[in-house]
Design an enzyme around this catalytic site. Structure first.
Site, PDB file in Angstrom:
ATOM      1  NE  ARG A 225      -4.234  -1.520   0.334  1.00  0.00           N
ATOM      2  CZ  ARG A 225      -4.439  -2.539  -0.514  1.00  0.00           C
ATOM      3  NH1 ARG A 225      -3.589  -2.771  -1.510  1.00  0.00           N
ATOM      4  NH2 ARG A 225      -5.500  -3.313  -0.376  1.00  0.00           N
ATOM      5  CG  HIS A 273      -3.781  -0.410  -6.761  1.00  0.00           C
ATOM      6  ND1 HIS A 273      -4.062   0.198  -5.558  1.00  0.00           N
ATOM      7  CD2 HIS A 273      -3.828  -1.743  -6.500  1.00  0.00           C
ATOM      8  CE1 HIS A 273      -4.271  -0.720  -4.628  1.00  0.00           C
ATOM      9  NE2 HIS A 273      -4.128  -1.900  -5.179  1.00  0.00           N
TER      10      HIS A 273
HETATM   11  C1  GLV Z   1      -5.570  -4.896  -3.965  1.00  0.00           C
HETATM   12  O1  GLV Z   1      -4.910  -3.963  -3.658  1.00  0.00           O
HETATM   13  C2  GLV Z   1      -6.203  -5.815  -3.067  1.00  0.00           C
HETATM   14  O2  GLV Z   1      -6.208  -5.597  -1.849  1.00  0.00           O
HETATM   15  O3  GLV Z   1      -6.733  -6.811  -3.561  1.00  0.00           O
END
Ligand code: GLV
Length: 310
Positions: A225, A273
């Site tokens: 994160r 992401h």
């Molecule tokens: C992605 O970041 C997840 O938590 O699946």
């Protein structure tokens, strides 16, 4: 049976179709902030809005459509511990994460990032190879994704290390744990891969002090994160060369704002992401299977431990 579905992207129709296929007995109710809801048995969400907490507190279980639980656990105090929160268990994410991290590690090891820059400048200049035995890869986090990444990296013969909250042991991987083990782990990791869950204990773990413990010329790959990394410190350390380059898939603010200085730093590789995307069909199939298990009174895997936050 009723399932309350929340999708931040508003794309609910394909999820409803997949639930109709895998759990035809269920009626799927889409969460809308301005509409009264019928009572629901289960909820499917990832990072719910605060307004959804009341119905979430009344279901038999909340199923997350992702691996990380931080998006819901930021409301931990408002969610009764009697409602299990169940994350996705792999569901096609492990192989994607293995691909992403392996690609980033090999790109640095074989100096493809430098060859890309040279090619853009029209330069033909073979560079000295890195030594495999000096190219130790340290993975922070030994959950499902961390283990899958380590398994994929074994193929290439790099010295492998892992750091986790509690003691672990893995064949062919030097394991470190706890606050005491972090220092030694960082000092010996030429590449640091962050795959930790975001909890109060892991937030900001890659701060200046800790990143300075990595060897000179280290590489950072963050697929955990954004809040694991102190972003201004990383930028300073990349500019000074202490960190040779970084590959980042996650950021404190997503989408990464256009004015963020990371965009201007060629030694920082940015992806939006995407390291391990939620695969809808696999996820619905898995959640439907777990709902069936719960209905039969059986225990389900991947329940978040509220004490540790993952
Ligand atoms: C992605 O970041 C997840 O938590 O699946």
């Amino acid at each position: 049976m009723r399932i309350l579905l929340h999708r931040a992207d508003g794309q609910t129709e394909p999820w409803i179709k997949d639930f109709a296929r895998h759990l035809p007995e269920a009626e799927v109710v889409v969460w809308r902030a301005d509409e009264a809801l019928p009572p629901c048995d289960y909820a499917v969400t990832w990072a719910p809005p605060e307004a959804m907490l009341q119905p979430l507190a009344a279901v038999k279980a909340v199923f997350l459509t992702g691996a990380g639980a931080d998006g819901i656990l930021k409301f931990d105090a408002q969610l009764p511990h009697s409602v299990p929160i169940v994350r996705l268990g792999d569901a096609g994410m492990g192989v994607q994460m293995a691909e992403y991290v392996t690609h980033a590690v090999l790109r640095y090891y074989r100096r493809f990032d430098e060859y890309e820059a040279q090619a853009r400048a029209g330069q033909w200049a073979p560079l000295p190879q890195h030594n495999r035995e000096d190219f130790s890869v340290g993975v922070l986090g030994t959950g499902m994704l961390g283990m899958r990444v380590l398994q994929a990296l074994k193929e290439f013969g790099f010295p492998l290390r892992a750091w986790s909250r509690s003691a672990k042991s893995m064949d062919g991987v030097q394991c470190f744990h706890g606050a005491d083990g972090l220092d030694t782990f960082l000092r010996g990791s030429r590449v640091a891969v962050c795959l930790l869950p975001l909890t109060p204990d892991t937030a900001n773990i890659l701060n200046r002090t800790n990143m300075c413990k990595l060897p000179q010329g280290a590489y950072l790959i963050n697929v955990g994160r954004g809040a694991h990394v102190a972003e201004p410190d990383l930028l300073t350390l990349v500019k000074s060369g202490h960190i040779a380059a970084a590959t980042l898939d996650v950021f404190r603010n997503e989408p990464l704002p256009v004015q963020h200085p990371f965009w201007q730093e060629p030694r920082i590789t940015i992806t939006p992401h995407i390291s391990a995307l939620t695969l809808r069909r696999e996820s619905v199939q898995q959640i439907a299977g777990k709902i069936r298990q719960m209905e039969r009174g059986e225990p389900v895997a991947d329940v978040i431990d509220r004490q540790y936050g993952y």
